[in-house]
Enzyme design. Structure first.
Site, PDB file in Angstrom:
ATOM      1  N   ASN A 148      -1.403 -14.588  -3.703  1.00  0.00           N
ATOM      2  CA  ASN A 148      -0.342 -14.297  -2.736  1.00  0.00           C
ATOM      3  C   ASN A 148      -0.882 -14.049  -1.327  1.00  0.00           C
ATOM      4  O   ASN A 148      -0.186 -14.311  -0.349  1.00  0.00           O
ATOM      5  CB  ASN A 148       0.500 -13.094  -3.197  1.00  0.00           C
ATOM      6  CG  ASN A 148      -0.318 -11.991  -3.831  1.00  0.00           C
ATOM      7  OD1 ASN A 148      -1.083 -12.219  -4.765  1.00  0.00           O
ATOM      8  ND2 ASN A 148      -0.162 -10.796  -3.315  1.00  0.00           N
ATOM      9  N   GLN A 176       3.625 -17.539  -6.902  1.00  0.00           N
ATOM     10  CA  GLN A 176       3.423 -18.221  -5.614  1.00  0.00           C
ATOM     11  C   GLN A 176       3.306 -19.733  -5.787  1.00  0.00           C
ATOM     12  O   GLN A 176       3.201 -20.454  -4.795  1.00  0.00           O
ATOM     13  CB  GLN A 176       2.173 -17.675  -4.904  1.00  0.00           C
ATOM     14  CG  GLN A 176       2.258 -16.212  -4.529  1.00  0.00           C
ATOM     15  CD  GLN A 176       3.274 -15.934  -3.412  1.00  0.00           C
ATOM     16  OE1 GLN A 176       3.741 -16.845  -2.711  1.00  0.00           O
ATOM     17  NE2 GLN A 176       3.643 -14.678  -3.250  1.00  0.00           N
ATOM     18  N   ALA A 196      12.756 -15.958  -8.026  1.00  0.00           N
ATOM     19  CA  ALA A 196      13.530 -16.911  -7.224  1.00  0.00           C
ATOM     20  C   ALA A 196      13.336 -16.730  -5.715  1.00  0.00           C
ATOM     21  O   ALA A 196      13.380 -17.694  -4.951  1.00  0.00           O
ATOM     22  CB  ALA A 196      15.012 -16.783  -7.557  1.00  0.00           C
ATOM     23  N   THR A 230      23.426  -6.869 -18.826  1.00  0.00           N
ATOM     24  CA  THR A 230      24.362  -7.937 -18.466  1.00  0.00           C
ATOM     25  C   THR A 230      23.705  -8.926 -17.509  1.00  0.00           C
ATOM     26  O   THR A 230      23.086  -8.522 -16.523  1.00  0.00           O
ATOM     27  CB  THR A 230      25.622  -7.325 -17.809  1.00  0.00           C
ATOM     28  OG1 THR A 230      26.159  -6.375 -18.730  1.00  0.00           O
ATOM     29  CG2 THR A 230      26.666  -8.377 -17.480  1.00  0.00           C
ATOM     30  N   CYS A 317       3.464  -5.759  -0.980  1.00  0.00           N
ATOM     31  CA  CYS A 317       3.365  -4.676  -1.958  1.00  0.00           C
ATOM     32  C   CYS A 317       2.299  -3.676  -1.532  1.00  0.00           C
ATOM     33  O   CYS A 317       2.489  -2.477  -1.588  1.00  0.00           O
ATOM     34  CB  CYS A 317       2.996  -5.214  -3.327  1.00  0.00           C
ATOM     35  SG  CYS A 317       3.660  -6.827  -3.632  1.00  0.00           S
TER      36      CYS A 317
HETATM   37  N1  PMP Z   1       3.014 -11.824  -8.576  1.00  0.00           N
HETATM   38  C1  PMP Z   1       2.712 -12.358  -7.378  1.00  0.00           C
HETATM   39  C2  PMP Z   1       1.529 -13.278  -7.270  1.00  0.00           C
HETATM   40  C3  PMP Z   1       3.494 -12.075  -6.263  1.00  0.00           C
HETATM   41  O1  PMP Z   1       3.188 -12.605  -5.069  1.00  0.00           O
HETATM   42  C4  PMP Z   1       4.602 -11.197  -6.407  1.00  0.00           C
HETATM   43  C5  PMP Z   1       5.456 -10.842  -5.207  1.00  0.00           C
HETATM   44  N2  PMP Z   1       4.726 -10.379  -4.115  1.00  0.00           N
HETATM   45  C6  PMP Z   1       4.890 -10.694  -7.678  1.00  0.00           C
HETATM   46  C7  PMP Z   1       4.067 -11.026  -8.735  1.00  0.00           C
HETATM   47  C8  PMP Z   1       6.060  -9.774  -7.907  1.00  0.00           C
HETATM   48  O2  PMP Z   1       7.267 -10.437  -7.647  1.00  0.00           O
HETATM   49  P1  PMP Z   1       8.631  -9.616  -7.535  1.00  0.00           P
HETATM   50  O3  PMP Z   1       8.433  -8.586  -6.467  1.00  0.00           O
HETATM   51  O4  PMP Z   1       9.652 -10.650  -7.181  1.00  0.00           O
HETATM   52  O5  PMP Z   1       8.887  -8.992  -8.868  1.00  0.00           O
END
Ligand code: PMP
Length: 381
Positions: A148, A176, A196, A230, A317
């Protein structure tokens, strides 16, 4: 002036937002309800499942709709800890996994997680991987398809092949990958995850594809007992539109590699001392992780933001946590270098002119930062 933070999230197209708004207003019934209103939605969900599964080359029962990759990665690891051995056994994951794999692994397999080392480009070392396989006889291997932050592509197809030969479960975090690269070969993984919002769909919806029935969330028995709760039909429908537009046969039409390479060349010339992470190895066409010669990344980002471009420090993150991600240490960057990392990530709607303007913004931002330092005398990194 354009948005260049697409690895963190992409902008949904008007078509996607309209479909979602329509579904929220009209298709709000519960797909598990027995009346015609509910049954019609159930039928649409199953049709979308079939279409997406067919383009991935898997059977529809293998595709579980959920909230996206964080949930998918946690689901696989939690299920593996409960089902692939009675007493959690060893697992192998790369040093540069997303926290939803790294931290879930440590949680579900305490002191049984072994890290596959990466080289200075952030690519796993296949020979070290083979040795770890022999040494630890893992029940599961997890490797992301593309990173990422750097966009560096891992040899996940080769790892999938080796794992299949040895009968080891191989999970691939393909978050990614989808929407940027073609879908071939994903069906050779035991399981893989995607979200998505990384390919023009809405947030909070995605899928886990798994060769065996797995579950994390128990509840009303939805998704054939694999994921209680749901179903989010508006989200699933919005994801499907983005899937059709951005995930199917996309590679030739959307490749920005040339524009990105020219952008990187300009920066290497104009901002001496700049480093491009993973420069010498295959990367996603949209991603460039730069280690800039001077000044901390937040100073760069705020200047470039004011000049009209949104970019990022790396993964959103880790930004939220204000601590470095696993990448910097794994590829041997020191503290000063990791504070100068800036990520640029384009998407399908970006043009060549956007990349040219972005390079100009970096050059202008550098001049502003140098001028300010001259005035204040503040010494930054
Ligand atoms: N794995 C990777 C390689 C990502 O880039 C991300 C999002 N930054 C995630 C997992 C997690 O995705 P999400 O926040 O949509 O759950």
């Amino acid at each position: 002036m354009a948005y260049f933070d697409n690895n963190s999230t992409t902008r949904p197209s008007l078509e996607v937002t309209e479909v979602i708004a329509h579904a929220l207003g009209e298709s709000w019934a519960n797909p598990s309800s027995p009346h015609r209103l509910g049954s019609r939605i159930r039928a649409q969900i199953e049709k979308i499942r079939e279409e997406m599964a067919s383009s991935l080359g898997v059977s529809p029962e293998c595709l579980i709709f959920n909230s996206g990759s964080t949930e998918s990665n946690n689901t696989i690891l939690s299920w593996a800890a409960r089902n692939l051995s009675s007493n959690p056994s060893n697992i192998l994951i790369s040093q540069v996994e997303h926290p939803s794999v790294l931290e879930a692994s440590m949680y579900y397999f305490p002191s049984k997680v072994h890290l596959i080392p990466v080289d200075r480009n952030g690519v796993i070392e296949l020979s070290a991987f083979q040795k770890l396989l022999d040494q630890f006889q893992p029940v599961l291997v997890s490797l992301l398809a593309a990173h990422n932050e750097t966009g560096v592509i891992q040899p996940w197809q080769e790892v999938a092949r080796i794992c299949k030969q040895r009968g080891v479960w191989f999970h691939c975090d393909a978050t990614q990958w989808l929407g940027k690269m073609n879908l071939d070969g994903l069906n050779h993984c035991s399981s893989f995850s995607f979200s998505a919002h990384k390919f023009g769909g809405p947030k909070g919806v995605g899928a886990l594809v798994s060769a065996s029935p797995v579950h994390l969330i128990k509840g009303g028995g939805q998704e054939k007992e694999s994921r209680g709760g749901t179903e989010n039909f508006p989200g699933i429908q919005g994801m499907h539109i983005a899937w059709e537009r951005n995930c199917l046969s996309l590679q030739s039409t959307h490749d920005h590699s040339e524009w990105k390479t020219n952008f990187e060349k300009t920066l290497l010339n104009e901002l001496p001392g700049t480093m491009i992470l993973g420069e010498g190895v295959p990367r996603l066409w949209n991603t460039s992780l730069l280690c800039l010669p001077d000044f901390d990344n937040l100073s760069w980002i705020s200047r470039i933001d004011r000049l009209g471009h949104q970019i990022s420090t790396g993964s959103a993150c880790s930004t939220a946590r204000a601590q470095p991600s696993s990448l910097a240490g794994a590829i041997g960057l020191d503290q000063s270098q990791s504070q100068r990392l800036v990520r640029v990530s384009s998407y399908i709607e970006n043009t060549e002119q956007d990349w040219l303007d972005l390079a100009d913004s970096f050059i202008a931002a550098y001049q502003q930062l140098l001028d300010e330092r001259g005035v204040t005398g503040v010494i930054t990194l």
